[in-house]
Design a protein around this motif. Structure first.
Motif, mmCIF file in Angstrom:
data_model
loop_
_atom_site.group_PDB
_atom_site.id
_atom_site.type_symbol
_atom_site.label_atom_id
_atom_site.label_comp_id
_atom_site.label_asym_id
_atom_site.label_seq_id
_atom_site.Cartn_x
_atom_site.Cartn_y
_atom_site.Cartn_z
ATOM 1 N N ALA A 112 14.299 -60.353 -14.373
ATOM 2 C CA ALA A 112 14.334 -60.344 -12.908
ATOM 3 C C ALA A 112 13.744 -59.054 -12.353
ATOM 4 O O ALA A 112 12.994 -59.068 -11.363
ATOM 5 C CB ALA A 112 15.780 -60.517 -12.428
ATOM 6 N N ARG A 113 14.056 -57.937 -12.980
ATOM 7 C CA ARG A 113 13.496 -56.662 -12.529
ATOM 8 C C ARG A 113 11.974 -56.664 -12.622
ATOM 9 O O ARG A 113 11.275 -56.175 -11.721
ATOM 10 C CB ARG A 113 14.060 -55.515 -13.374
ATOM 11 N N ALA A 114 11.452 -57.194 -13.737
ATOM 12 C CA ALA A 114 10.002 -57.240 -13.902
ATOM 13 C C ALA A 114 9.364 -58.137 -12.846
ATOM 14 O O ALA A 114 8.284 -57.831 -12.323
ATOM 15 C CB ALA A 114 9.654 -57.733 -15.304
ATOM 16 N N GLY A 115 10.023 -59.259 -12.525
ATOM 17 C CA GLY A 115 9.501 -60.146 -11.489
ATOM 18 C C GLY A 115 9.453 -59.470 -10.132
ATOM 19 O O GLY A 115 8.459 -59.579 -9.398
ATOM 20 N N HIS A 116 10.517 -58.763 -9.775
ATOM 21 C CA HIS A 116 10.537 -58.041 -8.503
ATOM 22 C C HIS A 116 9.478 -56.938 -8.485
ATOM 23 O O HIS A 116 8.795 -56.729 -7.470
ATOM 24 C CB HIS A 116 11.916 -57.424 -8.261
ATOM 25 N N ALA A 117 9.350 -56.228 -9.607
ATOM 26 C CA ALA A 117 8.366 -55.149 -9.670
ATOM 27 C C ALA A 117 6.946 -55.687 -9.516
ATOM 28 O O ALA A 117 6.109 -55.083 -8.828
ATOM 29 C CB ALA A 117 8.509 -54.386 -10.985
ATOM 30 N N MET A 118 6.674 -56.825 -10.132
ATOM 31 C CA MET A 118 5.349 -57.434 -10.003
ATOM 32 C C MET A 118 5.085 -57.826 -8.547
ATOM 33 O O MET A 118 3.997 -57.566 -8.004
ATOM 34 C CB MET A 118 5.247 -58.667 -10.911
ATOM 35 N N ALA A 119 6.065 -58.437 -7.891
ATOM 36 C CA ALA A 119 5.900 -58.820 -6.490
ATOM 37 C C ALA A 119 5.679 -57.594 -5.606
ATOM 38 O O ALA A 119 4.842 -57.615 -4.695
ATOM 39 C CB ALA A 119 7.120 -59.609 -6.020
ATOM 40 N N ASP A 120 6.410 -56.512 -5.888
ATOM 41 C CA ASP A 120 6.244 -55.284 -5.099
ATOM 42 C C ASP A 120 4.820 -54.742 -5.231
ATOM 43 O O ASP A 120 4.201 -54.323 -4.237
ATOM 44 C CB ASP A 120 7.241 -54.218 -5.545
ATOM 45 N N ARG A 121 4.291 -54.741 -6.435
ATOM 46 C CA ARG A 121 2.949 -54.190 -6.656
ATOM 47 C C ARG A 121 1.880 -55.080 -6.027
ATOM 48 O O ARG A 121 0.899 -54.573 -5.475
ATOM 49 C CB ARG A 121 2.702 -54.004 -8.152
ATOM 50 N N LEU A 122 2.081 -56.376 -6.096
ATOM 51 C CA LEU A 122 1.118 -57.273 -5.465
ATOM 52 C C LEU A 122 1.165 -57.142 -3.949
ATOM 53 O O LEU A 122 0.125 -57.160 -3.282
ATOM 54 C CB LEU A 122 1.394 -58.714 -5.890
ATOM 55 N N ASP A 123 2.348 -57.006 -3.381
ATOM 56 C CA ASP A 123 2.466 -56.820 -1.935
ATOM 57 C C ASP A 123 1.792 -55.525 -1.479
ATOM 58 O O ASP A 123 1.285 -55.436 -0.362
ATOM 59 C CB ASP A 123 3.937 -56.807 -1.516
#
Length: 316
Positions: free
Chosen positions: A101-112
């Motif tokens: 879950a942390r990796a998913g959130h981190a990926m979304a943050d970087r894409l945003d």
């Protein structure tokens, strides 16, 4: 009869069920250890073993699988005498839901943040695709598909194996899944040697993948979807996928989110044209965040199911 007054089967069932729940809580609070992770240690040992067992032959792969997994199962059987504490620690060791879950959130943050370099750097922690050829949409799709598959592999499957087989099931499943990630490829080196690892992993995940699919269907309203759409995508599209298990979890996730997954998929060992799963637009960052919420909901559902199954099976 033990001094507690409870029959031994009841004690065993309680130890298993409570140990699984406690281990799940430990994973939610602490996630994976950053250093000295036992799974990484197993990977190092398996790589060393491969130097002795490797041959371009299926039989060599079977030997490699039996020795590596068998030794872990035997170790699990020995430490299982520790009861609830052993089950809890083993569960924490093999789960990866919080880190996922942390990796998913981190990926979304970087894409945003339009940080494509950072997103590409993060992708290998989620899946084995080649990030250098992916744009923002490709990275979002890769992360979402990995989120769906790893929800089953990193949480649902180990919990269910722990429910039916205790500590040996927990550790043995993680060994099977790790070996598949190491050698279960269809490339020149592992086409034959990795056959046993890939097939064993397929069998080990048959039931967990479908439990993940059922939970995804039932929990679809939590991410703005409908059970009907998730179920239709599963029934219509899962069989198109080359994996008997990844197709189930990815198709049901696509249906729950109302997006379309699949298409050209670039791995480090080459490209594959995957069938499309679900209906709707290609996933974007907001859909990735919804997938993380779905993953976390499915994980909670899985520990409830595993606790019940562990109580019933271990009591009998």
């Amino acid at each position: 009869m033990p001094a507690t007054g409870y029959p031994r089967p009841v004690q065993k069932a309680t130890s298993t069920a409570c140990g699984l729940v406690l281990g799940f809580v430990l994973d939610r609070v602490f996630a994976d250890p950053r250093r000295w992770h036992p799974v990484a240690g197993f990977g190092t040992a398996a790589a060393a073993l491969e130097r002795s067992t490797y041959a371009d032959d299926r039989r060599a792969g079977v030997v490699h699988e039996v020795v590596a997994v068998g030794s872990v199962v035997a170790f699990g059987a020995a430490v299982a005498r520790g009861g609830l504490l052993a089950t809890a620690l083993a569960t924490w060791t093999v789960l990866g839901g919080r880190s996922l879950a942390r990796a998913g959130h981190a990926m979304a943050d970087r894409l945003d943040a339009d940080d494509l370099a950072g997103a590409r750097e993060l992708l290998p922690s989620l899946c084995g695709r080649d990030p250098s050829v992916l744009d923002a949409d490709g990275l979002a799709r890769a992360a979402l598909e990995s989120m769906a598959e790893n929800t089953s592999d990193a949480t649902v499957a180990p919990l269910l194996w722990g429910a039916v087989a205790g500590v040996p099931g927990l550790l043995g499943y993680r060994a099977v899944n790790t070996l598949d990630a190491m050698v279960g490829y269809r490339n020149e080196r592992y086409e034959r040697f990795g056959w046993a690892a890939a097939r064993t992993d397929d069998v080990a995940n048959l039931v967990p993948a479908r439990v993940t699919g059922v939970l995804t269907v039932g929990l679809a309203p939590l991410v703005g979807g409908t059970p009907g759409a998730a179920w239709r995508a599963w029934r219509r599209d899962a069989g198109k996928h080359p994996s008997p298990n990844a197709g189930v979890v990815e198709a049901s996730m696509a249906g729950a989110l109302g997006v379309q997954l699949g298409g050209r998929t670039q791995y480090r060992h080459g490209a594959e044209l995957r069938p499309t799963l679900g209906e709707g637009p290609a996933p974007r960052t907001a859909d990735l965040r919804r997938a993380v919420r779905m993953s976390e909901a499915v994980q909670v559902g899985a520990v409830v199911v595993a606790g019940i199954v562990g109580w019933v099976v271990r009591r009998g």
